[in-house]
Design a protein around this motif. Structure first.
Motif, PDB file in Angstrom:
ATOM      1  N   PHE A  26       0.786  -1.394   0.401  1.00  0.00           N
ATOM      2  CA  PHE A  26       0.096   0.241  -0.175  1.00  0.00           C
ATOM      3  C   PHE A  26       0.732   1.369   0.216  1.00  0.00           C
ATOM      4  CE2 PHE A  26      -2.340   3.058   1.926  1.00  0.00           C
ATOM      5  CZ  PHE A  26      -2.926   3.780   1.190  1.00  0.00           C
ATOM      6  N   GLN A  27       1.749   1.635   0.703  1.00  0.00           N
ATOM      7  CA  GLN A  27       2.469   2.094   0.495  1.00  0.00           C
ATOM      8  C   GLN A  27       3.275   2.132  -0.461  1.00  0.00           C
ATOM      9  OE1 GLN A  27       5.108   2.912   4.448  1.00  0.00           O
ATOM     10  NE2 GLN A  27       6.277   4.501   3.546  1.00  0.00           N
ATOM     11  N   GLN A  28       3.710   1.368  -0.853  1.00  0.00           N
ATOM     12  CA  GLN A  28       4.871   1.760  -2.215  1.00  0.00           C
ATOM     13  C   GLN A  28       3.459   2.312  -3.638  1.00  0.00           C
ATOM     14  OE1 GLN A  28       5.928  -1.710  -3.826  1.00  0.00           O
ATOM     15  NE2 GLN A  28       6.601  -0.650  -5.942  1.00  0.00           N
ATOM     16  N   TRP A  29       2.390   1.400  -3.186  1.00  0.00           N
ATOM     17  CA  TRP A  29       1.282   2.160  -4.483  1.00  0.00           C
ATOM     18  C   TRP A  29       1.266   3.638  -4.461  1.00  0.00           C
ATOM     19  CZ3 TRP A  29      -3.351   4.520  -3.199  1.00  0.00           C
ATOM     20  CH2 TRP A  29      -4.631   4.654  -4.176  1.00  0.00           C
ATOM     21  N   LEU A  30       1.220   3.970  -2.940  1.00  0.00           N
ATOM     22  CA  LEU A  30       0.549   4.733  -2.365  1.00  0.00           C
ATOM     23  C   LEU A  30       1.979   6.392  -2.653  1.00  0.00           C
ATOM     24  CD1 LEU A  30      -1.354   7.330  -0.636  1.00  0.00           C
ATOM     25  CD2 LEU A  30       0.088   6.896   1.489  1.00  0.00           C
ATOM     26  N   ALA A  33       1.115   7.204  -6.278  1.00  0.00           N
ATOM     27  CA  ALA A  33      -0.195   7.699  -6.281  1.00  0.00           C
ATOM     28  C   ALA A  33       0.369   9.000  -6.151  1.00  0.00           C
ATOM     29  CB  ALA A  33      -1.661   7.014  -6.375  1.00  0.00           C
ATOM     30  N   ILE A  34       0.883  10.003  -5.069  1.00  0.00           N
ATOM     31  CA  ILE A  34       0.836  10.787  -4.974  1.00  0.00           C
ATOM     32  C   ILE A  34       2.250  10.974  -4.905  1.00  0.00           C
ATOM     33  CG2 ILE A  34       0.366  12.304  -2.423  1.00  0.00           C
ATOM     34  CD1 ILE A  34      -1.824  10.261  -2.435  1.00  0.00           C
ATOM     35  N   PRO A  35       3.108  11.204  -4.889  1.00  0.00           N
ATOM     36  CA  PRO A  35       4.407  11.383  -5.634  1.00  0.00           C
ATOM     37  C   PRO A  35       5.353  11.985  -4.742  1.00  0.00           C
ATOM     38  CG  PRO A  35       3.850  12.277  -7.883  1.00  0.00           C
ATOM     39  CD  PRO A  35       2.706  11.939  -7.004  1.00  0.00           C
ATOM     40  N   MET A  36       4.880  13.161  -3.774  1.00  0.00           N
ATOM     41  CA  MET A  36       5.144  13.462  -2.798  1.00  0.00           C
ATOM     42  C   MET A  36       5.513  12.165  -1.704  1.00  0.00           C
ATOM     43  SD  MET A  36       2.416  16.620  -0.690  1.00  0.00           S
ATOM     44  CE  MET A  36       2.879  16.691   0.853  1.00  0.00           C
ATOM     45  N   VAL A  37       4.886  11.595  -1.144  1.00  0.00           N
ATOM     46  CA  VAL A  37       4.388  11.156  -0.269  1.00  0.00           C
ATOM     47  C   VAL A  37       6.429  10.242   0.033  1.00  0.00           C
ATOM     48  CG1 VAL A  37       4.071   8.429   0.509  1.00  0.00           C
ATOM     49  CG2 VAL A  37       2.272  10.151   0.442  1.00  0.00           C
ATOM     50  N   ASN A  38       6.937  10.168  -1.359  1.00  0.00           N
ATOM     51  CA  ASN A  38       8.148   9.555  -1.508  1.00  0.00           C
ATOM     52  C   ASN A  38       9.024  10.052  -0.448  1.00  0.00           C
ATOM     53  OD1 ASN A  38       7.504   7.096  -3.037  1.00  0.00           O
ATOM     54  ND2 ASN A  38       7.330   8.433  -4.521  1.00  0.00           N
ATOM     55  N   THR A  39       8.454  11.234  -0.537  1.00  0.00           N
ATOM     56  CA  THR A  39       9.363  12.567   0.517  1.00  0.00           C
ATOM     57  C   THR A  39       9.016  12.842   1.932  1.00  0.00           C
ATOM     58  OG1 THR A  39       8.264  14.590  -0.669  1.00  0.00           O
ATOM     59  CG2 THR A  39       9.902  14.007  -2.164  1.00  0.00           C
TER      60      THR A  39
END
Length: 166
Positions: A26-30, A33-39
């Motif tokens: 789910f976190q990987q998909w997130l 889906a929402i690029p800023m999540v990775n930062t």
């Protein structure tokens, strides 16, 4: 490699789980889906009953004073509430659009180290009320509370109302 997200183009939904949710997937998909999540510095997610818990690194959210930047912390609390509702719906076997309708934050103490965010319904009957509204009207809202702890110190409390769209 995935294609970068484009404005106006919805990201494909994550298939519904066939058992307990895989929060790593789910976190990987997130993050896709929402690029800023990775930062945002999310180190991990866990669920306990009606509570979603995130562990976060402070470094990506530092401000000029060397503490947590309020804007980043606000984005994290808003996103966590959205995730709570999305994961709750997925556990019910449905995939729906979720949006934040209202949000507020109260900053209590500076965030000086890695921290955890805890998200739960503002009222114990919140999930049951949401279920009833979805059954009755095909849409509904739930109020959630997010609390940010640095060690045992409560640093931030946020409240949000999240809408499930028809």
């Amino acid at each position: 490699m995935t294609t970068p997200r484009q404005p106006g183009v919805p990201h494909p939904r994550l298939p519904l789980p066939k058992g307990p949710e895989d929060l790593t997937a789910f976190q990987q998909w997130l993050g896709e889906a929402i690029p800023m999540v990775n930062t945002l510095g999310i180190k991990g997610m866990a669920q306990q009953h009606d509570t979603l818990i995130w562990e976060l690194a402070l470094t990506p959210s530092l401000n000029d004073k060397g503490t947590g930047f309020g804007g980043a912390l606000t984005a994290q609390t808003t996103l966590q509430g959205w995730c709570w509702v999305t994961l709750w719906l997925r556990a019910q076997g449905t995939s729906r659009d979720v949006v934040v309708a209202e949000a507020s934050q109260r900053f209590i103490a500076p965030v000086t180290d890695d921290y955890r965010l805890v998200c739960a319904p503002s009222e114990p009957e919140g999930p049951a009320k949401l279920t009833a509204k979805l059954d009755e009207r095909g849409k509904g809202r739930i109020a959630l509370t997010q609390q940010l702890y640095c060690g045992e110190t409560l640093c931030l409390e946020a409240n949000g109302s999240y809408a499930v769209l028809p």
